[in-house]
Design a protein around this motif. Structure first.
Motif: not given
Length: 552
Positions: A514, A516, A522, A533-538, A540
């Protein structure tokens, strides 16, 4: 934007010997290709680049041509080829032929005549030189090992072969040779083919003096005197004027050892030579004591520097070709991703995302859309590639390298990794042939094959379909500007594409951890991703996400 169809296209390379065998002789053929055209149509590709299918003794798997205007008997007939052309065109798929004109086979009628005597009309079709001090005319080493000269006892002269001794180099300084080549090219284009991929085209013009090269190992380096020679651009301009400019086709030149400045000459929009070139910097970054042979991955920062240099350097001047693998390179997921069972699929999708959203024409090598992996052969006897066998002999038998180390090198970098049969299903021989395949299959074909993936919405194959669909629908992917992000980040490959008010941000995690990512915008919409469920700053492990937004 100067819009052209080949900029917007996706190319699929077929290595015919290993694609699909229709008659059970263990060798892929043209009818086998025809039987899989609907598979390719469903994938969404626009162009098939066909590795050589011409008549050949197969010293170098078809890249030694004995007749440019006939089909290799193992592959079929000219009627089969005409049927392939017709059926492909019905599906709006174009056919690009491999053009191999730096050299011929030593069984080509030109060379058979050339060898007969010093005053034969075909003598000057090739590069013949007298012995020097009783030995070869210079110290050059062949790319396939050994000297680049072969002695002919009948005429007491040497001929040049910068590859196999069965691949004598043509003398492009002879106007008759160029006329013969141009006539042959016109013959194929009149038949209906849609362009050419030009094998080692940067090597056709040699320094006339043929001086000794700097000694590297046992032989002198020929590259400075063969690559981008004194008349290569003159001859390509002549080719363009007399042949290429008369047809609506695509051309791409294999340009060994090409620099950015040279690439601008070959493929510059105002140069009237070729449409694009293959540069190999990103697949030839390493190499040391044993030339190309190693088993170490390229650091990501170095890889990004290379892509950025070519993307930025050719902007507005020439067009990029984009690829991870081909018939001369190992499998993409085994080299740049992670081919373990846990990460093979997800990292295959990541690599596809990273490549297909860059600026240039993307090339898919057969099986890449399935996430096919390196062969992992354990015995030298399983290899068929002349380069691998000769290199083993030179480095192990003559050079003292540990056999197990050389086998590790072959498993990682060997060309046969890309030449194992296409994996169609989990039946005997992966559905490639009902006979004995010409080369061993990859043993993982029961887990990795087209049949399993076609109807699995989350398969690598269907992910590639989505990448191709998006490219066809969004001009920003084809024509948008390119800007590399996070250049010094050792884990993330990120960049932006912008056209008018459209902006794409592409982020790819090249690690199994993982990580960052500060480049994630944003509030932007996720256009495509290899995870749910992607789109986060962290990010995978091996996650790839493309974000889409409208900017003011």
């Amino acid at each position: 934007m100067n819009k052209t169809w080949w900029k917007e296209a996706v190319v699929y390379q077929i290595y015919p010997r290993s694609f699909c065998d229709s008659n059970g002789d263990g060798i892929g053929d043209i009818q086998g290709i025809i039987s899989k055209l609907d598979y390719l149509k469903r994938l969404g590709i626009d162009i098939i680049w066909l590795s050589p299918i011409y008549q050949s003794p197969n010293d170098d798997n078809g890249y030694d041509i004995s007749d440019y205007q006939d089909i290799m008997k193992e592959f079929g007939t000219m009627n089969d080829f005409d049927e392939l052309l017709e059926e492909a065109h019905k599906r709006n798929i174009r056919i690009v032929m491999d053009l191999v004109v730096n050299h011929t086979s030593d069984e080509h009628k030109w060379f058979v005549e050339s060898k007969k005597s010093k005053d034969n009309p075909y003598r000057d079709y090739y590069i013949w030189k007298d012995p020097k001090d009783g030995k070869e005319p210079n110290n050059w080493g062949s790319w396939f090992g050994g000297p680049a000269w072969e002695y002919d006892q009948e005429t007491n002269m040497y001929y040049l072969h910068i590859f196999s001794k069965k691949q004598p180099d043509l003398n492009w300084d002879n106007e008759k040779v160029r006329e013969e080549v141009f006539d042959m090219m016109t013959w194929w284009l009149d038949r209906g083919v849609d362009g050419f991929r030009m094998d080692v085209i940067s090597l056709i013009s040699k320094e006339p003096e043929l001086p000794d090269g700097e000694v590297m190992g046992r032989f002198g380096d020929l590259v400075p005197f063969c690559a981008h020679g004194p008349k290569v651009h003159e001859y390509l301009k002549e080719m363009n004027q007399k042949v290429l400019s008369k047809f609506d086709i695509m051309t791409v030149g294999e340009a060994a050892c090409v620099t950015l400045e040279e690439a601008k000459k070959y493929a510059g929009f105002d140069r009237n030579e070729l449409d694009m070139v293959f540069q190999f910097e990103h697949v030839e970054t390493r190499g040391g004591d044993y030339g190309k042979w190693d088993d170490k991955p390229t650091p990501l920062v170095e890889l990004k520097e290379i892509f950025d240099k070519w993307e930025s350097g050719l902007e507005g001047i020439a067009w990029n070709s984009l690829f991870w693998s081909n018939h001369d390179q190992p499998r993409a997921v085994s080299r740049f991703g992670n081919d373990s069972p846990e990460f093979r699929e997800i990292s295959s999708k990541m690599l596809g995302t990273c490549l297909h959203f860059m600026k240039g024409t993307p090339y898919i090598y057969q099986g890449e859309e399935l996430g096919m992996t390196n062969a992992n052969f354990n015995q030298l006897e399983q290899y068929r590639d002349l380069e691998a066998i000769n290199s083993y002999h030179e480095l192990v038998v003559q050079g003292g390298l540990a056999p197990e180390k050389m086998m590790d090198f072959l498993k990682y970098r060997g060309r046969d990794n890309a030449r194992t049969p296409m994996q169609w299903d989990d039946n005997t021989n992966a559905g490639f042939t009902s006979g004995t395949p010409w080369i061993d299959l990859n043993s993982n074909y029961t887990e990795i094959n087209a049949k399993i993936q076609l109807n699995n919405k989350k398969s690598v194959y269907n992910y590639y379909r989505e990448l191709i669909r998006l490219r066809h629908e969004k001009d920003v992917i084809v024509y948008g500007s390119f800007h590399m992000l996070l250049k010094e980040d050792p884990s993330i490959f990120a960049y932006e594409r912008v056209l008018n008010k459209q902006k794409l941000t592409v982020v790819c995690n090249f690690t199994e951890h993982h990580v960052n990512c500060d480049a994630v915008p944003e509030g932007a919409k996720v256009l495509v991703s290899n995870y749910d469920n992607s789109g986060n700053k962290l990010l995978k492990p091996y996650e790839a996400v493309v974000f889409e937004e409208i900017i003011s």
